[in-house]
Write a protein that holds these residues in place. Sequence first.
Motif, mmCIF file in Angstrom:
data_model
loop_
_atom_site.group_PDB
_atom_site.id
_atom_site.type_symbol
_atom_site.label_atom_id
_atom_site.label_comp_id
_atom_site.label_asym_id
_atom_site.label_seq_id
_atom_site.Cartn_x
_atom_site.Cartn_y
_atom_site.Cartn_z
ATOM 1 N N LEU A 114 -10.785 8.286 -4.298
ATOM 2 C CA LEU A 114 -11.038 6.856 -4.262
ATOM 3 C C LEU A 114 -10.807 6.375 -2.836
ATOM 4 O O LEU A 114 -9.768 6.642 -2.244
ATOM 5 N N ALA A 174 -7.121 10.921 -6.180
ATOM 6 C CA ALA A 174 -6.443 10.704 -4.908
ATOM 7 C C ALA A 174 -7.069 9.491 -4.261
ATOM 8 O O ALA A 174 -8.259 9.246 -4.408
ATOM 9 N N MET A 175 -6.233 8.736 -3.552
ATOM 10 C CA MET A 175 -6.749 7.484 -3.001
ATOM 11 C C MET A 175 -6.473 7.399 -1.508
ATOM 12 O O MET A 175 -5.416 7.807 -1.022
ATOM 13 N N MET A 201 0.467 6.941 -6.370
ATOM 14 C CA MET A 201 -0.648 7.881 -6.514
ATOM 15 C C MET A 201 -0.156 9.305 -6.278
ATOM 16 O O MET A 201 -0.660 10.253 -6.869
ATOM 17 N N PHE A 258 -6.220 4.534 1.378
ATOM 18 C CA PHE A 258 -6.088 3.079 1.458
ATOM 19 C C PHE A 258 -6.666 2.540 2.754
ATOM 20 O O PHE A 258 -6.744 3.233 3.762
ATOM 21 N N ASP A 262 0.816 -1.214 0.000
ATOM 22 C CA ASP A 262 0.000 0.000 0.000
ATOM 23 C C ASP A 262 0.852 1.267 0.000
ATOM 24 O O ASP A 262 0.503 2.245 -0.651
#
Lengths: 312, 277, 334
Positions: free
Chosen positions: C156, C78-79, B177, C81, B170
């Motif tokens: 996201l 943009a994510m 990202m 997690f 991640d």
Amino acid sequence: MSDRKLPRLLQAPAVLLLLVWMLIPLGMTLYFSFIRYVLNSLRRPEWTSPSLSNWRGFGNYEFVLKSKDFLLAIQNSLFIVCSILFLTVILGVLIAVLINKAFPGQGVVRVLLISPFFVMPAVNAVLWINMILDPVLGLQGIAVAGINEFLDGLRQIPVLGGFFSLWPEFEPVSFRATQTSAIAVIMMVTWQWTPFAVLIFMTSLQSEDQQQKEAAVLDGASTWSQFRFLTLPHLGRPIAIVVMIQAIFHLSLYAEIEIVSRGNGNKNLPYLIGEFANNNIGAASATGIFAVILANFVAIFLLRMVGKTLME
Amino acid sequence: MAIVAQSSKFSTYGRPVLAWGVGLLFFFPIFWMVLTSFKTDADAVKPEHLIFFTPTFDNYLNMTDNYDYWRFATNSVISAVSATAFTLFVSVPAAYAMAFNPSRSTKDVLMWMLSTKMLPAAAVLYPMIFLAKSIGLYDTHILIITVLSLINLPIAIWMLFTYFKEIPKDIIEAGKMDGVNTWGEIKEILVPLAWGGIASTALLVFIFCWNEAYWTVRLTTIDAATLSKLIEGNRAPEGLFFGRLSAVSTAAVGPIVVLGWFCQKQLVQGLTFGAVK
Amino acid sequence: MGRIVLDQVSKKFGDVEVIPPLDLTIEDGEFAVFVGPSGCGKSTLLRMIAGLEDLTSGNIEIDSEVVTEVPPSKRGLAMVFQSYALYPHMTVRKNIGFPLRMEKMAPDEIDKRVEAAAQSLNLIDYLDRKPGQLSGGQRQRVAIGRAIVRDPSAFLFDEPLSNLDAALRVGMRLEISEMHERMQTTMIYVTHDQVEAMTMANKIVVLQAGVIEQVGSPLDLYHKPQNVFVAGFIGSPKMNIFSGSEAEKHGAHTIGIRPEHTDVSMTDGTWEGRVGVAEHLGSDTFIHVHDTGLTDMITVRITGDISVKHGDKIYLTPQADQIHKFDAKGQRIA
């Protein structure tokens, strides 16, 4: 995406280097193993440089197979490696279980225990064979002499002395002799690698499920049953690792054997190759190919065992 | 109940005594070597001076005269340091690629790499001597550095691979990202996060290089000869020089043993190849 | 702006097709939730939109621009997690500012934006701490902060709340909804929790085995589930679904009735059964009824409290207009 190419590129140097490292010398060994090739020969000077015109087919292999040293060397290689593995794993498990629980000075004991692992093999061998195991000047010699002297003293005592005079004189053992030099090597390597096993087993023990153990205690499991049915299976994987890494290192044991007895009565395959390589390169190369085959047997077996756990 | 009481008694007294006994037993040979290094050669073999003797530093002061210690030590430092640096230079990018962009062949590549480690060195001994001599590299630092790097490359890649795999995927993806490129990933994320792992890999490779005693003995005569060669050449079977031999041995292993003490935990973790948590 | 169009997008891992070709449009400003059981491909779909996973076929468009080959950071998304994926070696300030630093923004501009984001997320006092020193909820906020500063065209979220404890989860759920109301930016949110889907989404996408089972607003899905899977997945407690002669009476292969749409009586009703466990929540009572001859167990939900004992005889009457009918293929009969 371009994500695909870059990883290959980054791996390329490592892969190429290892490929060259493996293929070129190994190819040469293979080639030399099929030709007559010696370093010095007054009678047949044409054999002293590698050439296809000196083709010998499987002659070198036959020569090696027929030499009595070869079988001894294979037996000895396996004897040494298996003994070391057996001893280090048993001692490793016992010591790991012993020092895994907290006690005063645990950290210091850990440090004391790991130390032998960092000693260079050459020093290890010199230290053991001379200062510890030498039958006259080493601790062994001094200890045996001391015991004999003490017994001598006891023999002077009236009445009781008669009993002690029935005792034999103790003989120190020479570990450079044919029958004992392998034992010396096993002893010193076990000393060096048991710490490694201990530390790996300890790391593993620390991740043992404590609740599982508590459940076992409530179920009425004895200390022995807990060890046998919970701890030992938990150690399966680390034992595999210890066996694999040690096999890698010990199959190519050399310095210890050289220093203890110059291979007297105690040649393993690497040592035998070294001896052949003093003159008969053809035979050395054929022996080398046998060593590769042996190593492959071991490797396939070991890598299977460890490979499963690798990608998880 | 009796068993519980007994075992707790064992925990209080038996375990520490036994554990300390084992620890001291294993350390004893090293202690003995260090102790002997402070004895004169004559005292070293006299039973009456086993424990009580007049300590002397002569063995250390005379190391240069007796053994030319510094020449071998310098060679050991040069080859071990350079080989470690080169190994890392090649293995960090490779392990990074394998850990974070594994393909279906990654596992096989790793296995194959480790299998080269199982290739018996002796099998290729003569070709190596032959090659080295024919290109004029026999008994040079370059040769020793190259060989040491190559034999340690598989272990280094494996260790780094297991350390890198511990970094959550991640985080690398978050980096993607956030707009890091590959170089940024290594510099900004991988190295800071895996710093401990990289350091212990370097340390272990260094130790293996320092202690190596097959190639360094067989591929050198004098110019590039390392401490292993020095010790191996002075096995002193008659034991006349136990004092000075102990001193030079202590000087050869001392730095490494002390280094190992400080990093033992990380080292062990790396050596388990991630199979033991 | 943030209109996202998936056009015949599919994904194979080796020979396994995890997502057969599918089409989906998410309008600008929408809060879309991908929901489904674990392993249904919802996270894979999100990661494909993010660019972290290659497409096997098809195209993704963001604002009418095909981005299939565009690297993740260039898609303007943009994510957040599931594991937060904070950089453990950086302070909160550095974490939030990292994407801006990667864009080579001027340091004082970065500071300004980070401060503003931290202000809105109540992180201002923690800016110089490292992630390891923060609580779960605070880490979550930092992850969101790192997404906000980039001013993305869409957010996201990959199961962002599943690592939080129940109380925090409800709070964060409200905060994210609030954030969406305020910013009106497109959000795509993946979860396996249908409650999160129902409470947050404008548009729910229900997935099973990589296939979209239904797309619609929360109430659409509740009132008109297109098939048995959606019917069983949306709503809590689960809808009672069964086949057999009772279903045939209604001209269907399978029928479903939600627990809250069943009336209860101790004296008479359509179905007769025996009370199993009754769960008293105070505001509601859930009764699990056995031996109805319809299915193993029927759950009913009654507002308020009712006193029943284990083993009591009980009668159930489904509200006729709330019966969902499905054909042999599990599809809704209109």
